[in-house]
Design an enzyme around this catalytic site. Structure first.
Site, PDB file in Angstrom:
ATOM      1  N   ASP A  11       6.287  68.743  -6.242  1.00 16.81           N
ATOM      2  CA  ASP A  11       6.552  71.018  -6.068  1.00 16.81           C
ATOM      3  C   ASP A  11       4.730  71.733  -5.784  1.00 16.81           C
ATOM      4  O   ASP A  11       4.226  70.761  -6.135  1.00 16.81           O
ATOM      5  CB  ASP A  11       7.001  71.920  -6.249  1.00 16.81           C
ATOM      6  CG  ASP A  11       8.080  71.141  -6.805  1.00 16.81           C
ATOM      7  OD1 ASP A  11       8.583  71.563  -5.532  1.00 16.81           O
ATOM      8  OD2 ASP A  11       9.632  70.977  -7.448  1.00 16.81           O
TER       9      ASP A  11
ATOM     10  N   TYR B 161       7.600  61.886 -16.106  1.00 12.52           N
ATOM     11  CA  TYR B 161       6.819  62.919 -15.733  1.00 12.52           C
ATOM     12  C   TYR B 161       6.556  63.030 -17.300  1.00 12.52           C
ATOM     13  O   TYR B 161       7.185  62.863 -18.675  1.00 12.52           O
ATOM     14  CB  TYR B 161       8.070  63.966 -15.387  1.00 12.52           C
ATOM     15  CG  TYR B 161       8.225  63.905 -13.895  1.00 12.52           C
ATOM     16  CD1 TYR B 161       8.064  64.856 -13.115  1.00 12.52           C
ATOM     17  CD2 TYR B 161       9.044  63.613 -13.282  1.00 12.52           C
ATOM     18  CE1 TYR B 161       8.242  64.946 -11.480  1.00 12.52           C
ATOM     19  CE2 TYR B 161       9.634  63.587 -12.456  1.00 12.52           C
ATOM     20  CZ  TYR B 161       8.874  64.407 -11.447  1.00 12.52           C
ATOM     21  OH  TYR B 161       9.520  64.145  -9.774  1.00 12.52           O
TER      22      TYR B 161
END
Length: 441
Positions: A126, A200
């Protein structure tokens, strides 16, 4: 239409030849000299021809179709602060993807359009999110001789004889995007569906957080769970909110600043929901500050007891990094001199950022002695203030209008070609069931 364009092109070329003939005849008649009127006529004629033959921006990709091509996977890194996410589908610029394709076109590595290149990506980060191990795949130009009738270079391990894709692309990419390595992949390789797992990392300063409580609570994420209370709703594209978290860990890094220690959360899984990691981290921070107990994780993962997500703010996007994407037998590599150039580039970027940090730190030192009229340290007072926390289970849940808004926004972003009115109607029916027709307002 095509014949008319060809005729115009031929007429333009004939006009150019006539102008040259006039020029030569004038020189013969005037012993090599031409008067001003002839000169102006000749210059104007040639100028008009050049204007008519002016190329449109970009490359004529049709002229490259005869060249051999091969299916290649690229590993890349980027710093997401200035990008509107990785994907270019939202049509917000700049995006990482739009910069990549501009580089592919500029270097003439792209043979055809995006669809013809069979492009695929592993992750879709994002706005503001960075990556050090993103992977994409597409067909690009090759200098090896094609061994098939389709003009495609067979999947193989030739690196030395191939184009230096990393060097070529990094020369034209912006400084905050870098290709790290590449390798040839088989025709059925897909960067998203061939990925075995994604990891992540989320960086944060300790700041009196209870790391032990966060670590214990984070272990509750391990395994397969319904994470609908730890994500943003995307009911149009996602119907199954079950995901499997393979590993979770919180560990210190080597960085320190003013007595504060930088820590990192590592989360690995096969796939993640929209904003899942940032929502998970936000709840962990509440636990670390003592605002929520570890049992809140169990309650939010139990969708029978908590069928709708309580309202809370996600963790900031800037510290989040797509660290790595795991594939089976993907020998990504790059030339030694190319790796050295990449290391030099990253070192220079680090030096520049450290210089900027030094300037900020110097300014902060100037203000750290600031006192108010009563002689109190105003900065310490501000940092000591606490905000009122409302327990998650006592908060209102995401309202239906909010869900409709989020789903509609996601749908418009990813399916911009569809009629927005039909989308809104379909979403209302999804949540409310079929009802009376709209009044047309």
């Amino acid at each position: 239409m095509m014949e008319n364009n060809n005729n115009k092109k031929k007429k333009s070329e004939i006009s150019t030849l006539h102008s040259k003939m006039e020029f030569l005849n004038a020189r013969i008649k005037n012993d090599g000299k031409i008067d001003d009127s002839q000169s102006n006529h000749l210059i104007n004629g040639l100028t008009n021809v050049r204007k008519s033959r002016k190329k449109t921006p970009g490359w004529d990709l049709r002229a490259l179709h005869h060249l051999p091509r091969r299916h290649v996977a690229f590993k890349l890194m980027y710093f997401g602060q200035r990008f509107y996410g990785f994907s270019s589908e939202a049509q917000l610029e700049p995006s990482v993807e739009s910069e990549l394709f501009e580089a592919f076109e500029k270097t003439r590595l792209l043979l055809g359009n995006r669809k013809e290149s069979q492009y695929s990506r592993c992750g879709r980060t994002d706005k503001g999110v960075s990556a050090t191990g993103q992977v994409i795949a597409l067909y690009v130009r090759s200098k090896l001789r094609a061994k098939t009738t389709s003009g495609e270079v067979n999947f193989g391990g030739q690196y030395e004889e191939e184009l230096d894709y990393v060097r070529i692309l990094n020369r034209v990419l912006p400084r905050d995007i870098r290709i790290i390595s590449w390798c040839p992949v088989p025709a059925d390789f897909h960067a998203r569906f061939s990925c075995l797992s994604r990891e992540y990392k989320y960086f944060f300063w300790e700041e009196d957080l209870n790391i032990i409580a966060m670590q214990s609570a984070g272990k509750k994420f391990l395994g397969e769970h319904d994470f609908r209370n730890f994500c943003k709703m995307d009911a149009v594209n996602v119907h199954n909110y079950t995901r499997n978290v393979a590993s979770f860990d919180i560990s210190p890094s080597t960085e320190r600043w003013r007595g504060k220690e930088l820590w990192v959360i590592k989360i690995r899984g096969r796939a993640f929901l929209w904003h899942q990691v940032r929502c998970m981290v936000a709840v962990l921070f509440m636990i670390g500050r003592g605002l929520e107990s570890e049992e809140i994780i169990d309650l939010l993962l139990n969708v029978e007891k908590t069928p709708k997500k309580p309202q809370y703010t996600m963790a900031p996007e800037m510290p989040l990094v797509l660290h790595s994407c795991e594939f089976n037998g993907l020998p990504l590599s790059s030339a030694a001199d190319t790796r050295q150039a990449l290391c030099s580039h990253l070192e220079n970027e680090c030096h520049n950022l450290i210089l900027q940090a030094a300037i900020y730190n110097d300014t902060l030192n100037c203000w750290s002695c600031t006192t108010d009229d009563e002689g109190n340290d105003s900065l310490k007072e501000i940092s000591a203030k606490k905000y009122l926390h409302i327990p998650l289970m006592k908060r209102p849940t995401e309202p239906l209008d909010s869900y409709l808004h989020l789903v509609l926004a996601s749908y418009v972003e990813r399916r911009a070609k569809l009629d927005s009115g039909a989308v809104k109607k379909g979403i209302r029916e999804l949540f409310l069931g079929a009802g009376p027709p709209e009044d047309g307002r």
